[in-house]
Motif scaffolding. Structure first.
Motif, PDB file in Angstrom:
ATOM      1  N   ALA A 138       0.833  -1.200   0.000  1.00  0.00           N
ATOM      2  CA  ALA A 138       0.000   0.000   0.000  1.00  0.00           C
ATOM      3  C   ALA A 138       0.870   1.254   0.000  1.00  0.00           C
ATOM      4  O   ALA A 138       0.527   2.260  -0.632  1.00  0.00           O
ATOM      5  N   ALA A 139       2.001   1.196   0.692  1.00  0.00           N
ATOM      6  CA  ALA A 139       2.923   2.339   0.704  1.00  0.00           C
ATOM      7  C   ALA A 139       3.502   2.580  -0.686  1.00  0.00           C
ATOM      8  O   ALA A 139       3.643   3.731  -1.119  1.00  0.00           O
ATOM      9  N   VAL A 140       3.824   1.514  -1.406  1.00  0.00           N
ATOM     10  CA  VAL A 140       4.314   1.663  -2.780  1.00  0.00           C
ATOM     11  C   VAL A 140       3.214   2.265  -3.658  1.00  0.00           C
ATOM     12  O   VAL A 140       3.469   3.165  -4.465  1.00  0.00           O
ATOM     13  N   GLY A 141       1.999   1.783  -3.485  1.00  0.00           N
ATOM     14  CA  GLY A 141       0.874   2.349  -4.234  1.00  0.00           C
ATOM     15  C   GLY A 141       0.662   3.823  -3.927  1.00  0.00           C
ATOM     16  O   GLY A 141       0.413   4.633  -4.827  1.00  0.00           O
ATOM     17  N   ALA A 142       0.771   4.184  -2.649  1.00  0.00           N
ATOM     18  CA  ALA A 142       0.642   5.588  -2.265  1.00  0.00           C
ATOM     19  C   ALA A 142       1.753   6.426  -2.888  1.00  0.00           C
ATOM     20  O   ALA A 142       1.521   7.556  -3.328  1.00  0.00           O
ATOM     21  N   ALA A 143       2.952   5.866  -2.967  1.00  0.00           N
ATOM     22  CA  ALA A 143       4.074   6.576  -3.593  1.00  0.00           C
ATOM     23  C   ALA A 143       3.798   6.818  -5.076  1.00  0.00           C
ATOM     24  O   ALA A 143       4.091   7.902  -5.594  1.00  0.00           O
ATOM     25  N   VAL A 144       3.218   5.843  -5.755  1.00  0.00           N
ATOM     26  CA  VAL A 144       2.884   6.006  -7.170  1.00  0.00           C
ATOM     27  C   VAL A 144       1.838   7.107  -7.342  1.00  0.00           C
ATOM     28  O   VAL A 144       1.953   7.972  -8.224  1.00  0.00           O
ATOM     29  N   VAL A 145       0.820   7.107  -6.488  1.00  0.00           N
ATOM     30  CA  VAL A 145      -0.211   8.148  -6.537  1.00  0.00           C
ATOM     31  C   VAL A 145       0.415   9.518  -6.271  1.00  0.00           C
ATOM     32  O   VAL A 145       0.116  10.497  -6.968  1.00  0.00           O
ATOM     33  N   MET A 146       1.293   9.603  -5.286  1.00  0.00           N
ATOM     34  CA  MET A 146       1.927  10.882  -4.961  1.00  0.00           C
ATOM     35  C   MET A 146       2.849  11.355  -6.083  1.00  0.00           C
ATOM     36  O   MET A 146       2.926  12.555  -6.355  1.00  0.00           O
ATOM     37  N   LEU A 147       3.533  10.429  -6.738  1.00  0.00           N
ATOM     38  CA  LEU A 147       4.382  10.804  -7.861  1.00  0.00           C
ATOM     39  C   LEU A 147       3.533  11.421  -8.974  1.00  0.00           C
ATOM     40  O   LEU A 147       3.894  12.450  -9.553  1.00  0.00           O
ATOM     41  N   GLY A 148       2.414  10.794  -9.261  1.00  0.00           N
ATOM     42  CA  GLY A 148       1.494  11.360 -10.253  1.00  0.00           C
ATOM     43  C   GLY A 148       0.982  12.726  -9.841  1.00  0.00           C
ATOM     44  O   GLY A 148       0.867  13.645 -10.663  1.00  0.00           O
TER      45      GLY A 148
END
Length: 123
Positions: free
Chosen positions: A76-86
């Motif tokens: 979930a943290a990796v997913g959150a990082a992807v969302v934040m990068l976008g």
């Protein structure tokens, strides 16, 4: 370090939950005042992004807190990082530099949680 990771997880989850619930519960027209980027995005995608943020918030805390499938917390943290990068990209393109900086900090927090929970401080 475990305490720091928990603080980051809970803080990140609270921010994602608030942002996600706002996108899921409000019509796009109402979001335009606070989120200028929604003009160029179909309403269904805004709602889907909100749902992803809500699920990410749940994934950051619930698996680790219950001990049930705790591997989902760093995922979930990796997913959150992807969302934040976008989000950083969107804010930079819109020349919203303070928002991009804040989102960048959230990106770093998500990456730190992913590193810690995948690595030396796994649950």
């Amino acid at each position: 370090m475990t305490i720091l990771l928990w603080v980051l997880q809970i803080g990140l989850a609270a921010i994602l939950l608030g942002a996600g619930l706002t996108k899921v519960s409000q019509p796009t027209e109402k979001l335009r005042d606070r989120m200028s980027w929604v003009d160029g995005v179909p309403p269904g995608q805004v709602t889907a992004l909100g749902a992803v943020e809500v699920l990410g918030a749940v994934g950051l805390v619930l698996p680790a807190a219950t001990g049930i499938a705790p591997v989902f917390t760093p995922l979930a943290a990796v997913g959150a990082a992807v969302v934040m990068l976008g989000a950083v990209v969107i804010h930079v393109r819109a020349r919203e530099y303070p928002a991009a900086a804040l989102t960048g900090l959230l990106l770093v927090a998500a990456l730190l949680v992913a590193w810690g929970r995948f690595g030396p401080y796994a649950l």
